[in-house]
Design an enzyme around this catalytic site. Sequence first.
Site, PDB file in Angstrom:
ATOM      1  N   ARG A   7       0.835  -1.205   0.000  1.00 43.59           N
ATOM      2  CA  ARG A   7       0.000   0.000   0.000  1.00 43.59           C
ATOM      3  C   ARG A   7       0.862   1.244   0.000  1.00 43.59           C
ATOM      4  NH1 ARG A   7      -2.763  -2.976   4.346  1.00 43.59           N
ATOM      5  NH2 ARG A   7      -1.467  -1.744   5.717  1.00 43.59           N
ATOM      6  N   ARG A  63       2.901   4.017 -16.300  1.00 45.42           N
ATOM      7  CA  ARG A  63       3.232   3.455 -17.621  1.00 45.42           C
ATOM      8  C   ARG A  63       4.419   4.154 -18.273  1.00 45.42           C
ATOM      9  NH1 ARG A  63      -2.425   3.692 -18.130  1.00 45.42           N
ATOM     10  NH2 ARG A  63      -2.187   5.541 -19.424  1.00 45.42           N
ATOM     11  N   CYS A  75      -7.064   2.961 -12.803  1.00 47.25           N
ATOM     12  CA  CYS A  75      -7.408   4.101 -11.945  1.00 47.25           C
ATOM     13  C   CYS A  75      -8.889   4.076 -11.595  1.00 47.25           C
ATOM     14  CB  CYS A  75      -7.118   5.412 -12.653  1.00 47.25           C
ATOM     15  SG  CYS A  75      -5.391   5.726 -12.976  1.00 47.25           S
ATOM     16  N   GLU A  78     -11.814   7.326  -5.187  1.00 50.53           N
ATOM     17  CA  GLU A  78     -12.117   6.936  -3.805  1.00 50.53           C
ATOM     18  C   GLU A  78     -13.566   7.296  -3.495  1.00 50.53           C
ATOM     19  OE1 GLU A  78     -10.621   5.599  -0.786  1.00 50.53           O
ATOM     20  OE2 GLU A  78      -9.165   5.049  -2.287  1.00 50.53           O
ATOM     21  N   ARG A  90      -3.996   7.131  -3.789  1.00 44.91           N
ATOM     22  CA  ARG A  90      -3.678   5.882  -3.095  1.00 44.91           C
ATOM     23  C   ARG A  90      -3.294   4.822  -4.122  1.00 44.91           C
ATOM     24  NH1 ARG A  90      -7.844   8.255  -0.160  1.00 44.91           N
ATOM     25  NH2 ARG A  90      -7.641   8.196   2.117  1.00 44.91           N
ATOM     26  N   TYR A 108       3.933   6.020   2.707  1.00 42.87           N
ATOM     27  CA  TYR A 108       3.026   7.162   2.790  1.00 42.87           C
ATOM     28  C   TYR A 108       3.856   8.434   2.711  1.00 42.87           C
ATOM     29  CZ  TYR A 108      -0.484   3.760   3.867  1.00 42.87           C
ATOM     30  OH  TYR A 108      -1.327   2.684   3.763  1.00 42.87           O
ATOM     31  N   ARG A 116      -1.932   6.421   7.967  1.00 42.41           N
ATOM     32  CA  ARG A 116      -1.503   5.188   8.636  1.00 42.41           C
ATOM     33  C   ARG A 116      -0.209   5.408   9.422  1.00 42.41           C
ATOM     34  NH1 ARG A 116      -3.740   0.178   7.364  1.00 42.41           N
ATOM     35  NH2 ARG A 116      -2.678  -0.326   9.300  1.00 42.41           N
TER      36      ARG A 116
END
Length: 121
Positions: A7, A63, A75, A78, A90, A108, A116
């Site tokens: 992540r 890419r 893609c 959210e 994200r 992050y 997080r």
Amino acid sequence: MTVRGIRGATTVLADDAAQVLVATESLVLEMAKNNEVDPADIVSVVISTTQDIASAFPAKAVRSITGWTYVPVMCTHEMNVPGGMPFCIRVLMHVNTTIAQSEIQHIYQNDAVKLRPDLQK
């Protein structure tokens, strides 16, 4: 080898195509470097943006990285949750790896470190 998810998240200051592409490239490259991921071992990458980002497809940045041309990237947006972090990108990278799940380094950057703090090393 096992498929693991890595992540990551970052933020931009505004909905600006150049910022979106630079931030996305920086994030995925750090994710790959910190987890010793070769592009040939990437199963797929899913990128989401908050709905306030619409100036560019972040997948274009992925890419465009040398050696990443054939990495499957998608893609999406959210969920629009009240109080959510604005201008956030994200990434969920699925990779073939021998690294244990507990040893995966999730990345992050920028304001996204607030998402997080428990995963920050």
